[in-house]
Design a protein around this motif. Structure first.
Motif, PDB file in Angstrom:
ATOM      1  N   SER A 150       0.736  -1.096  -0.099  1.00  0.00           N
ATOM      2  CA  SER A 150      -0.255  -0.013   0.086  1.00  0.00           C
ATOM      3  C   SER A 150       0.827   1.413  -0.024  1.00  0.00           C
ATOM      4  N   GLY A 151       0.721   2.037  -0.946  1.00  0.00           N
ATOM      5  CA  GLY A 151       1.537   3.223  -1.115  1.00  0.00           C
ATOM      6  C   GLY A 151       0.788   4.478  -0.984  1.00  0.00           C
ATOM      7  N   ARG A 152       1.276   5.782  -1.474  1.00  0.00           N
ATOM      8  CA  ARG A 152       0.796   6.704  -1.579  1.00  0.00           C
ATOM      9  C   ARG A 152      -0.508   6.967  -2.259  1.00  0.00           C
ATOM     10  N   LYS A 153      -0.173   6.541  -3.646  1.00  0.00           N
ATOM     11  CA  LYS A 153      -1.050   6.881  -4.681  1.00  0.00           C
ATOM     12  C   LYS A 153      -1.940   5.551  -4.872  1.00  0.00           C
ATOM     13  N   PHE A 154      -1.146   4.379  -4.580  1.00  0.00           N
ATOM     14  CA  PHE A 154      -1.847   3.289  -5.275  1.00  0.00           C
ATOM     15  C   PHE A 154      -1.449   2.053  -4.468  1.00  0.00           C
ATOM     16  N   GLY A 155      -1.853   0.757  -4.494  1.00  0.00           N
ATOM     17  CA  GLY A 155      -1.853  -0.464  -3.933  1.00  0.00           C
ATOM     18  C   GLY A 155      -1.531  -1.486  -4.854  1.00  0.00           C
ATOM     19  N   GLY A 167      -9.005   5.596  -8.338  1.00  0.00           N
ATOM     20  CA  GLY A 167      -9.582   6.316  -9.591  1.00  0.00           C
ATOM     21  C   GLY A 167      -9.046   7.722  -9.837  1.00  0.00           C
ATOM     22  N   GLY A 168      -9.210   8.238 -10.984  1.00  0.00           N
ATOM     23  CA  GLY A 168      -8.837   9.678 -11.194  1.00  0.00           C
ATOM     24  C   GLY A 168      -9.733  10.542 -11.976  1.00  0.00           C
ATOM     25  N   ALA A 169      -9.742  11.827 -11.507  1.00  0.00           N
ATOM     26  CA  ALA A 169     -10.602  12.801 -12.259  1.00  0.00           C
ATOM     27  C   ALA A 169      -9.773  13.553 -13.301  1.00  0.00           C
ATOM     28  N   LEU A 170     -10.275  13.682 -14.578  1.00  0.00           N
ATOM     29  CA  LEU A 170      -9.749  14.712 -15.372  1.00  0.00           C
ATOM     30  C   LEU A 170     -10.739  15.447 -15.996  1.00  0.00           C
ATOM     31  N   PRO A 226      -5.446  18.535 -17.003  1.00  0.00           N
ATOM     32  CA  PRO A 226      -5.393  18.561 -15.695  1.00  0.00           C
ATOM     33  C   PRO A 226      -6.064  17.328 -15.139  1.00  0.00           C
ATOM     34  N   ALA A 227      -5.529  16.686 -14.272  1.00  0.00           N
ATOM     35  CA  ALA A 227      -5.977  15.421 -13.779  1.00  0.00           C
ATOM     36  C   ALA A 227      -5.580  15.340 -12.118  1.00  0.00           C
ATOM     37  N   GLY A 228      -6.213  14.546 -11.416  1.00  0.00           N
ATOM     38  CA  GLY A 228      -5.923  14.065 -10.034  1.00  0.00           C
ATOM     39  C   GLY A 228      -6.414  12.719  -9.756  1.00  0.00           C
ATOM     40  N   THR A 229      -5.728  12.158  -8.473  1.00  0.00           N
ATOM     41  CA  THR A 229      -6.320  11.097  -7.760  1.00  0.00           C
ATOM     42  C   THR A 229      -7.464  11.350  -7.218  1.00  0.00           C
ATOM     43  N   VAL A 230      -8.415  10.557  -7.302  1.00  0.00           N
ATOM     44  CA  VAL A 230      -9.680  10.872  -6.249  1.00  0.00           C
ATOM     45  C   VAL A 230      -9.062  10.342  -4.841  1.00  0.00           C
ATOM     46  N   GLU A 231      -9.477  11.479  -3.922  1.00  0.00           N
ATOM     47  CA  GLU A 231      -8.972  10.928  -2.646  1.00  0.00           C
ATOM     48  C   GLU A 231     -10.063  10.146  -2.120  1.00  0.00           C
ATOM     49  N   HIS A 232      -9.630   9.450  -0.763  1.00  0.00           N
ATOM     50  CA  HIS A 232     -10.537   8.652  -0.073  1.00  0.00           C
ATOM     51  C   HIS A 232     -12.026   9.273   0.301  1.00  0.00           C
ATOM     52  N   ASP A 233     -13.080   8.599   0.041  1.00  0.00           N
ATOM     53  CA  ASP A 233     -14.313   9.215   0.152  1.00  0.00           C
ATOM     54  C   ASP A 233     -14.653  10.502  -0.421  1.00  0.00           C
ATOM     55  N   GLU A 234     -13.909  10.737  -1.598  1.00  0.00           N
ATOM     56  CA  GLU A 234     -14.117  12.011  -2.283  1.00  0.00           C
ATOM     57  C   GLU A 234     -14.994  11.848  -3.606  1.00  0.00           C
ATOM     58  N   THR A 288     -15.510  16.808  -7.004  1.00  0.00           N
ATOM     59  CA  THR A 288     -14.758  17.525  -6.274  1.00  0.00           C
ATOM     60  C   THR A 288     -13.377  17.439  -6.551  1.00  0.00           C
ATOM     61  N   THR A 289     -12.738  16.157  -6.948  1.00  0.00           N
ATOM     62  CA  THR A 289     -11.384  16.103  -7.143  1.00  0.00           C
ATOM     63  C   THR A 289     -10.876  16.966  -8.293  1.00  0.00           C
ATOM     64  N   ILE A 290     -11.713  16.945  -9.442  1.00  0.00           N
ATOM     65  CA  ILE A 290     -11.225  17.960 -10.608  1.00  0.00           C
ATOM     66  C   ILE A 290     -11.504  19.404 -10.225  1.00  0.00           C
ATOM     67  N   GLU A 291     -12.488  19.685  -9.385  1.00  0.00           N
ATOM     68  CA  GLU A 291     -12.616  21.152  -9.167  1.00  0.00           C
ATOM     69  C   GLU A 291     -11.387  21.687  -8.407  1.00  0.00           C
ATOM     70  N   ARG A 292     -10.789  20.744  -7.635  1.00  0.00           N
ATOM     71  CA  ARG A 292      -9.720  21.208  -6.788  1.00  0.00           C
ATOM     72  C   ARG A 292      -8.288  21.402  -7.919  1.00  0.00           C
ATOM     73  N   GLU A 293      -8.444  20.130  -8.795  1.00  0.00           N
ATOM     74  CA  GLU A 293      -7.133  19.918  -9.582  1.00  0.00           C
ATOM     75  C   GLU A 293      -7.043  20.957 -10.755  1.00  0.00           C
ATOM     76  N   ILE A 294      -7.989  21.311 -11.348  1.00  0.00           N
ATOM     77  CA  ILE A 294      -8.010  22.398 -11.957  1.00  0.00           C
ATOM     78  C   ILE A 294      -7.436  23.744 -11.637  1.00  0.00           C
ATOM     79  N   GLN A 295      -7.930  24.146 -10.592  1.00  0.00           N
ATOM     80  CA  GLN A 295      -7.490  25.424 -10.012  1.00  0.00           C
ATOM     81  C   GLN A 295      -5.949  25.198  -9.572  1.00  0.00           C
ATOM     82  N   GLU A 296      -5.550  24.356  -8.900  1.00  0.00           N
ATOM     83  CA  GLU A 296      -4.108  23.841  -8.485  1.00  0.00           C
ATOM     84  C   GLU A 296      -3.186  23.931  -9.886  1.00  0.00           C
ATOM     85  N   GLU A 297      -3.741  23.243 -10.843  1.00  0.00           N
ATOM     86  CA  GLU A 297      -2.801  22.903 -12.225  1.00  0.00           C
ATOM     87  C   GLU A 297      -2.911  24.135 -13.032  1.00  0.00           C
ATOM     88  N   THR A 298      -3.879  24.798 -13.231  1.00  0.00           N
ATOM     89  CA  THR A 298      -3.966  25.863 -14.216  1.00  0.00           C
ATOM     90  C   THR A 298      -4.346  26.912 -13.765  1.00  0.00           C
TER      91      THR A 298
END
Length: 183
Positions: free
Chosen positions: A18-23, A46-49, A77-85, A89-99
């Motif tokens: 079990s790692g930071r991003k995947f198992g 999972g990931g959101a893009l 822009p994309a990111g890993t879906v956090e636990h229980d997210e 919500t994931t992609i709304e955060r990621e687009i702001q952070e990355e772009t």
């Protein structure tokens, strides 16, 4: 066509990581067709893009350094879906952070398996429109090394067809978004 869930029978569990991003699991399994063997699987939340589109019809991509391929590739822009997210919500955060942009209009494009031969990762794809440039974007993750690239849909299509390094989730999502894009 709907996805029919048919889990294999677990005969013996051999290894888990079990790692930071995947198992990662290695198991002896019996498949629905009766075949038995040892299989490895990357377990991913999972990931959101999103395919971001500016008011003038340009797409925002990232030229991002990826250590696994030892170079820079084009991606949306994309990111890993956090636990229980929720993926939205994931992609709304990621687009702001990355772009540095916020989208006010969202359309769900669909979802797809990224590499089903060895991973359970699902990508949730969205179209992001009515973009607003943020006066103070959130900080990027420490490992992100990226540049914004603006392209028309036709330019991106030519880039993909030329064999330039564009990741598969971005190519798939671009073609899901294509019916909603101008030129």
């Amino acid at each position: 066509m709907t996805f029919e869930h048919e889990p294999p029978q677990l005969i013996k569990h051999r290894l888990s990581y079990s790692g930071r991003k995947f198992g990662f699991d290695v198991n002896h399994l019996r498949l629905p067709n009766g075949s038995e063997g040892e299989w490895e699987c990357i377990r991913h939340p999972g990931g959101a893009l999103c395919v971001p589109v500016t008011a003038d019809g340009k797409l925002i991509l990232l030229r991002q350094y990826r250590f696994a391929v030892e170079g820079r590739i084009l991606e949306f822009p994309a990111g890993t879906v956090e636990h229980d997210e929720n993926p939205a919500t994931t992609i709304e955060r990621e687009i702001q952070e990355e772009t540095g942009y916020r989208a006010h209009k969202w359309r769900q494009l669909g979802q797809f398996f990224l590499a089903p031969g060895y991973s359970d990762e699902i990508i949730y794809a969205f179209l992001a429109e009515d973009l607003e440039k943020l006066p103070a974007p959130p900080a990027q993750d420490a490992d992100e090394d990226l540049q914004l690239v603006f392209m028309t849909p036709a330019e991106l299509e030519q880039t993909i067809l030329s064999g330039a390094p564009v990741d598969s989730k971005s190519i798939s999502s671009f073609f899901l978004a294509r019916p909603f894009l101008k030129s």
